[in-house]
Design a protein around this motif. Sequence first.
Motif, PDB file in Angstrom:
ATOM      1  N   ASP A   1     -13.352  16.114  13.989  1.00  0.00           N
ATOM      2  CA  ASP A   1     -14.296  16.525  15.027  1.00  0.00           C
ATOM      3  C   ASP A   1     -15.734  16.455  14.533  1.00  0.00           C
ATOM      4  OD1 ASP A   1     -12.380  17.096  16.974  1.00  0.00           O
ATOM      5  OD2 ASP A   1     -12.141  19.174  16.317  1.00  0.00           O
ATOM      6  N   VAL A   2     -15.960  16.862  13.280  1.00  0.00           N
ATOM      7  CA  VAL A   2     -17.332  16.973  12.781  1.00  0.00           C
ATOM      8  C   VAL A   2     -17.783  15.768  11.969  1.00  0.00           C
ATOM      9  CG1 VAL A   2     -17.210  19.487  12.751  1.00  0.00           C
ATOM     10  CG2 VAL A   2     -16.591  18.210  10.684  1.00  0.00           C
ATOM     11  N   ALA A   3     -16.916  14.777  11.829  1.00  0.00           N
ATOM     12  CA  ALA A   3     -17.242  13.601  11.008  1.00  0.00           C
ATOM     13  C   ALA A   3     -18.304  12.737  11.682  1.00  0.00           C
ATOM     14  CB  ALA A   3     -15.982  12.778  10.764  1.00  0.00           C
ATOM     15  N   ASN A   4     -18.852  11.814  10.911  1.00  0.00           N
ATOM     16  CA  ASN A   4     -19.814  10.835  11.435  1.00  0.00           C
ATOM     17  C   ASN A   4     -19.411   9.440  10.950  1.00  0.00           C
ATOM     18  OD1 ASN A   4     -22.028   9.494  12.476  1.00  0.00           O
ATOM     19  ND2 ASN A   4     -23.394  10.084  10.800  1.00  0.00           N
ATOM     20  N   PRO A   5     -18.782   8.632  11.820  1.00  0.00           N
ATOM     21  CA  PRO A   5     -18.443   8.921  13.210  1.00  0.00           C
ATOM     22  C   PRO A   5     -17.160   9.738  13.318  1.00  0.00           C
ATOM     23  CG  PRO A   5     -17.716   6.723  12.670  1.00  0.00           C
ATOM     24  CD  PRO A   5     -18.428   7.241  11.440  1.00  0.00           C
TER      25      PRO A   5
ATOM     26  N   PRO B   1     -13.287  14.296   5.425  1.00  0.00           N
ATOM     27  CA  PRO B   1     -13.024  15.182   4.282  1.00  0.00           C
ATOM     28  C   PRO B   1     -12.334  16.483   4.707  1.00  0.00           C
ATOM     29  CG  PRO B   1     -15.269  14.326   4.199  1.00  0.00           C
ATOM     30  CD  PRO B   1     -14.718  13.953   5.543  1.00  0.00           C
ATOM     31  N   PRO B   2     -11.209  16.799   4.117  1.00  0.00           N
ATOM     32  CA  PRO B   2     -10.504  18.043   4.468  1.00  0.00           C
ATOM     33  C   PRO B   2     -11.358  19.292   4.267  1.00  0.00           C
ATOM     34  CG  PRO B   2      -9.059  16.603   3.222  1.00  0.00           C
ATOM     35  CD  PRO B   2     -10.429  15.988   3.162  1.00  0.00           C
ATOM     36  N   ALA B   3     -12.300  19.245   3.332  1.00  0.00           N
ATOM     37  CA  ALA B   3     -13.154  20.402   3.069  1.00  0.00           C
ATOM     38  C   ALA B   3     -14.033  20.742   4.268  1.00  0.00           C
ATOM     39  CB  ALA B   3     -14.035  20.137   1.848  1.00  0.00           C
ATOM     40  N   ARG B   4     -14.223  19.794   5.195  1.00  0.00           N
ATOM     41  CA  ARG B   4     -15.030  20.035   6.384  1.00  0.00           C
ATOM     42  C   ARG B   4     -14.216  20.645   7.529  1.00  0.00           C
ATOM     43  NH1 ARG B   4     -20.429  20.501   5.600  1.00  0.00           N
ATOM     44  NH2 ARG B   4     -21.379  18.634   4.687  1.00  0.00           N
ATOM     45  N   ALA B   5     -12.925  20.785   7.348  1.00  0.00           N
ATOM     46  CA  ALA B   5     -12.093  21.401   8.389  1.00  0.00           C
ATOM     47  C   ALA B   5     -12.379  22.899   8.464  1.00  0.00           C
ATOM     48  CB  ALA B   5     -10.617  21.159   8.097  1.00  0.00           C
TER      49      ALA B   5
ATOM     50  N   MET C   1       0.840  -1.187   0.000  1.00  0.00           N
ATOM     51  CA  MET C   1       0.000   0.000   0.000  1.00  0.00           C
ATOM     52  C   MET C   1       0.886   1.252   0.000  1.00  0.00           C
ATOM     53  SD  MET C   1      -3.228  -0.885   0.017  1.00  0.00           S
ATOM     54  CE  MET C   1      -2.775  -2.230  -1.076  1.00  0.00           C
ATOM     55  N   THR C   2       0.463   2.272  -0.725  1.00  0.00           N
ATOM     56  CA  THR C   2       1.205   3.524  -0.723  1.00  0.00           C
ATOM     57  C   THR C   2       0.554   4.502   0.247  1.00  0.00           C
ATOM     58  OG1 THR C   2      -0.098   4.553  -2.480  1.00  0.00           O
ATOM     59  CG2 THR C   2       1.808   3.194  -3.153  1.00  0.00           C
ATOM     60  N   LEU C   3       1.295   5.539   0.564  1.00  0.00           N
ATOM     61  CA  LEU C   3       0.752   6.589   1.418  1.00  0.00           C
ATOM     62  C   LEU C   3      -0.493   7.201   0.776  1.00  0.00           C
ATOM     63  CD1 LEU C   3       0.905   8.445   3.856  1.00  0.00           C
ATOM     64  CD2 LEU C   3       2.664   9.782   2.672  1.00  0.00           C
ATOM     65  N   THR C   4      -0.489   7.341  -0.530  1.00  0.00           N
ATOM     66  CA  THR C   4      -1.661   7.864  -1.230  1.00  0.00           C
ATOM     67  C   THR C   4      -2.888   6.999  -0.974  1.00  0.00           C
ATOM     68  OG1 THR C   4      -0.379   8.920  -2.977  1.00  0.00           O
ATOM     69  CG2 THR C   4      -2.654   8.342  -3.508  1.00  0.00           C
ATOM     70  N   ASN C   5      -2.735   5.662  -0.990  1.00  0.00           N
ATOM     71  CA  ASN C   5      -3.855   4.757  -0.722  1.00  0.00           C
ATOM     72  C   ASN C   5      -4.434   5.001   0.662  1.00  0.00           C
ATOM     73  OD1 ASN C   5      -1.925   2.145  -2.283  1.00  0.00           O
ATOM     74  ND2 ASN C   5      -3.538   3.358  -3.231  1.00  0.00           N
ATOM     75  N   VAL C   6      -3.567   5.153   1.640  1.00  0.00           N
ATOM     76  CA  VAL C   6      -4.015   5.361   3.017  1.00  0.00           C
ATOM     77  C   VAL C   6      -4.718   6.709   3.150  1.00  0.00           C
ATOM     78  CG1 VAL C   6      -3.281   5.584   5.414  1.00  0.00           C
ATOM     79  CG2 VAL C   6      -2.206   3.875   3.935  1.00  0.00           C
ATOM     80  N   ILE C   7      -4.143   7.735   2.547  1.00  0.00           N
ATOM     81  CA  ILE C   7      -4.738   9.076   2.629  1.00  0.00           C
ATOM     82  C   ILE C   7      -6.123   9.096   2.000  1.00  0.00           C
ATOM     83  CG2 ILE C   7      -4.534  11.445   1.767  1.00  0.00           C
ATOM     84  CD1 ILE C   7      -1.529  11.243   2.221  1.00  0.00           C
ATOM     85  N   GLU C   8      -6.316   8.377   0.925  1.00  0.00           N
ATOM     86  CA  GLU C   8      -7.631   8.327   0.280  1.00  0.00           C
ATOM     87  C   GLU C   8      -8.699   7.802   1.240  1.00  0.00           C
ATOM     88  OE1 GLU C   8      -6.896   5.947  -3.140  1.00  0.00           O
ATOM     89  OE2 GLU C   8      -6.210   7.637  -4.380  1.00  0.00           O
ATOM     90  N   VAL C   9      -8.354   6.773   2.017  1.00  0.00           N
ATOM     91  CA  VAL C   9      -9.301   6.231   2.996  1.00  0.00           C
ATOM     92  C   VAL C   9      -9.578   7.246   4.099  1.00  0.00           C
ATOM     93  CG1 VAL C   9      -9.682   4.425   4.714  1.00  0.00           C
ATOM     94  CG2 VAL C   9      -8.642   3.852   2.516  1.00  0.00           C
ATOM     95  N   LEU C  10      -8.528   7.852   4.614  1.00  0.00           N
ATOM     96  CA  LEU C  10      -8.685   8.818   5.697  1.00  0.00           C
ATOM     97  C   LEU C  10      -9.510  10.025   5.255  1.00  0.00           C
ATOM     98  CD1 LEU C  10      -5.063   8.743   7.162  1.00  0.00           C
ATOM     99  CD2 LEU C  10      -7.117   7.774   8.207  1.00  0.00           C
ATOM    100  N   GLU C  11      -9.281  10.481   4.044  1.00  0.00           N
ATOM    101  CA  GLU C  11      -9.982  11.679   3.594  1.00  0.00           C
ATOM    102  C   GLU C  11     -11.413  11.386   3.163  1.00  0.00           C
ATOM    103  OE1 GLU C  11      -7.463  13.894   0.909  1.00  0.00           O
ATOM    104  OE2 GLU C  11      -6.177  14.491   2.601  1.00  0.00           O
ATOM    105  N   ALA C  12     -11.717  10.118   2.867  1.00  0.00           N
ATOM    106  CA  ALA C  12     -13.112   9.742   2.644  1.00  0.00           C
ATOM    107  C   ALA C  12     -13.885   9.788   3.964  1.00  0.00           C
ATOM    108  CB  ALA C  12     -13.193   8.349   2.033  1.00  0.00           C
ATOM    109  N   ALA C  13     -13.225   9.384   5.049  1.00  0.00           N
ATOM    110  CA  ALA C  13     -13.864   9.402   6.368  1.00  0.00           C
ATOM    111  C   ALA C  13     -13.864  10.797   6.980  1.00  0.00           C
ATOM    112  CB  ALA C  13     -13.148   8.430   7.303  1.00  0.00           C
TER     113      ALA C  13
END
Length: 266
Positions: A103-107, A15-19, A1-13
């Motif tokens: 903070d604002v994610a669900n969950p 989203p940086p736009a919600r920061a 797995m690449t760092l890009t793969n991991v970041i894609e999962v994290l940012e789906a859960a």
Amino acid sequence: MTLTNVIEVLEAAYPPARAESWDAVGLVCGDPAQEVRRVLFAVDPVAAVAEEALEWDADLIVTHHPLYLRGTTTVAADTPKGRLVHTLIKRDVALYTAHTNADVANPGVSDALARAVGLTGDLVPLQPFPDDPWRGLGRVGELPEPLTLGEFAAQAAAGLPRTSGGVRVAGDLSRTVTRVAVSGGAGDSLLGTARAAGVDVFLTADLRHHPASEFVESGGPALIDAAHWATEWPWLDSAASILASSGVNVETRVSATVTDAWTRGY
């Protein structure tokens, strides 16, 4: 797995736009193409966490708090944060942050806190987004059965990691508690929202003397003030579980290193 793969999962859960606009989330250091085998989750990007990551041979550290929240003009190694960056880059360890977007994610952060202190059933945001009622700051939920404020405070303390400051309670300890609001991290800004939500107690961190005193004196819900680090630590397991269940083939670990700023109480 690449760092890009991991970041894609994290940012789906998360989203940086919600920061928040003032926040600093995302990749701090690391090559997006690098291989990731082990991921360490921690609250704070500090030297003790970096040492734990190096000892475990982690390739990525995911923290809740940003390293450079207010920006910087240097990463010189004679500063604590610069030294951390140098250490991680030399050892090919990436650093990624999910802060107010978690903070604002669900969950998100407050869902994990609510479960840690004993809330069951459905949880709803204390301050939901206008465009998404299931995302937002804080959470409100119910206890499976009524407790006194004293009993709930003891239950909350047992469910959170131990810190030198423990938990502080404002209110009548014999008061019945059923409906509870929580917010991971500093929750001063949500005092009025908690009052309007009709809860029996609001559990958060970093409450200041005057706002807390005035809130209780004016007949608001009871207050429980816990350590900032302790209220956010339960989220680490939730975030690690999301990554582990995503199909990304990495090993995850939740840091047990206590990085609360206060090291001892007297």
